[in-house]
Scaffold this active site. Structure first.
Site, PDB file in Angstrom:
ATOM      1  CD  GLU A 269     -16.267  31.293 -18.594  1.00 56.31           C
ATOM      2  OE1 GLU A 269     -16.239  31.212 -17.345  1.00 56.31           O
ATOM      3  OE2 GLU A 269     -15.259  31.341 -19.297  1.00 56.31           O
ATOM      4  CB  CYS A 306     -13.047  29.291 -17.053  1.00 54.21           C
ATOM      5  SG  CYS A 306     -12.829  28.834 -18.779  1.00 54.21           S
TER       6      CYS A 306
END
Length: 521
Positions: A269, A306
């Site tokens: 990720e 994020c």
């Protein structure tokens, strides 16, 4: 408050049920003061990594054969032990990250919630397993009995994330989902919060003993040198990797995994700009409130989520001018703050300086001046849609409290941006119901470039639940078919296997007719 001088931090690695290595090579740092803490840690080498992966490989043979209920008990025990030590864990994490205590307490709750979610999935499976019964009378050839299920991949390497010292680190989502799948673990602790990693590992150690798990089911190696990471992902015993971090480092590790004699899956990720598309009518009605919620969202964790919203896309006009005025006012009132590490702060500052030096980029506002070199200022910038589309550099993620407003001439330019977006974890479309219904072409274009499409909400925050997807097309993640959050995260660490004409006495319980989750044809 816990007296952290009484918290025993050895700085050692945890391998095969034992703490090992007496030498210490680096300190973790308080990012608020930019001073080294008293905690010192060993830096792993290839031999340490090899011993950890060998322990995980040996333990895998026993752990993979345990009943799902045993694995569920283990996950719940880890959650219980973390909760039992929550004061020392969160206060240590506060020292090492500068994150507020309330945030860390909430993150600990999320960490334990993830562990319990997967435990619940093991007790009440929600996956679909398929059984096609034999038909010996079928012509021209008899039909065999076939049953599809999964097997765990093997030992998994998990990399701790800088921005989530608990929920995406030692006992975070990758560890929880891999253990649930039946895999054993080698965690590479993040050097920015190495003491937090050790305390969480000690909680896992207690759960291992409590549940009589095999030694080597969980291992921790500490280190700051890139060679540690390289040795881990190239070790033949490792069968998959879970990573949350920068695109640069993630791409290096992904390429190493792909170049192995036996390539293995790398689940990375790698970040996102999480664009906000604001349609005309809602902008006209809610310009000021939309600007305020943008600032609130991008300042969560000082922009180090994020899912932080880093790009705003809207059409020029009076409504957008009102939006910019509120955005500028709110940003200018924000204080500078420390980042998770001095290195992250330095990278942020370099990126902001590069953007401000670009003649195509204009400054909307910056927050209050920094009281120290390692503090960073919230920043809002603007650029035309044409210049944004033409510049790959302006489109890149700035990890921190920064957002770029992209001013479009018309809805056609907004559509062009949606169509040429790189892969994103999330995107949001803000609009009144009627104009959303009229924007299906735009919405479809955005959907094909994101992992989670949000309507009229900011993206910060990821719900841990069955239906969540936290991933997206590259470069948001390295495998757009998978999620790192939610029940489906287990699937990353399993592979399908079909049993054909297996004697009923040997059939795994998971694929016997009548069991929960089995679909028989």
């Amino acid at each position: 408050m816990t007296d952290l001088t009484q918290v025993a931090i050895t700085g050692q690695h945890f391998i095969n049920g034992r703490w090992t290595n007496e030498s210490t090579d680096f300190n973790s740092t308080n990012p608020v003061t930019n001073e080294a803490l008293s905690f010192r840690f060993a830096n792993a080498d290839k031999d340490i990594v090899a011993s950890a992966t060998a322990a995980a490989k040996q333990a895998f043979v026993q752990y993979r054969s345990l009943a799902p209920t045993r694995r569920a008990e283990f996950l719940e025990a880890i959650a219980d032990e973390i909760q039992a030590d929550i004061a020392a864990i969160t206060e240590t994490a506060h020292l090492e990250t500068g994150l507020p205590m309330a945030r860390l307490q909430g993150e600990t709750g999320r960490t334990c919630g993830q562990l319990r979610l997967f435990a619940g999935n093991l007790r009440n499976p929600i996956d679909s397993r398929y059984v096609d019964l034999a038909n010996p009378e079928r012509q021209p050839l008899p039909k065999p009995d076939t049953r599809l299920t999964t097997l765990p991949l093997g030992p998994v390497a998990v990399f701790g994330a800088s921005n989530f010292p608990l929920a995406f680190s030692t006992a975070g989502g990758d560890t929880a989902s891999a253990l649930a799948a039946g895999c054993t673990i080698v965690v590479k602790g993040h050097p920015a919060h190495a003491a937090t990693s050790e305390l969480v590992s000690r909680a896992i150690e207690r759960a291992v003993v409590k549940c009589d798990m095999p030694n080597g089911v969980f291992n921790l190696v500490q280190g700051f040198a890139p060679e540690v990471s390289t040795a881990l992902v190239t070790d033949p015993a490792i069968k998959a990797v879970g990573f949350t971090g920068s695109l640069k480092v993630g791409r290096i590790l992904a390429d190493l995994c792909a170049a192995r004699a036996e390539p293995i899956p790398f689940y990375g990720e790698l970040g996102s700009i999480n664009p906000q598309f604001i349609l005309a009518n809602i902008l006209e009605q809610q310009a000021e409130s939309l600007a305020t919620t943008q600032v609130q969202s991008m300042l969560m964790g000082h922009g180090q989520f994020c899912t932080s919203p880093g790009v705003i896309v809207a059409v020029k006009g009076d409504a957008l001018n009102r939006y910019k005025a509120t955005l500028a006012q709110d940003i200018a009132s924000q204080s500078a703050a420390s980042m998770l590490s001095a290195g992250i702060a330095s990278t942020y500052q370099a990126q902001i300086e590069a953007l401000l030096a670009d003649p195509k980029v204009e400054l909307i506002a910056q927050g209050e001046s920094s009281p120290a070199n390692h503090f960073t200022r919230p920043t809002a910038l603007k650029v035309t849609a044409a210049d944004f589309i033409a510049s790959n550099a302006i489109q890149q993620e700035v990890f921190g409290p920064c957002a770029v407003l992209v001013e479009c001439d018309d809805s056609a330019q907004m559509q062009s941006i949606a169509e040429q977006l790189e892969g994103q974890l999330t995107a949001t479309v803000h609009g009144l119901e009627a104009e959303l219904v009229e924007s299906t072409t735009l919405i479809e274009a955005i959907a094909f470039n994101v992992g989670r499409l949000i309507f009229n909400q900011m993206p910060t925050g990821v719900e841990v639940c069955h239906s969540m997807n936290h991933g997206g097309p590259y470069p948001a993640s390295t495998d757009s078919r998978t999620t790192s959050v939610g029940s489906a995260a287990m699937a990353r660490f399993e592979r399908p296997i079909c049993y054909q004409n297996m004697p009923k006495a040997l059939l795994p319980v998971r694929v016997q007719e009548g069991n929960t989750g089995v679909k028989t044809f």
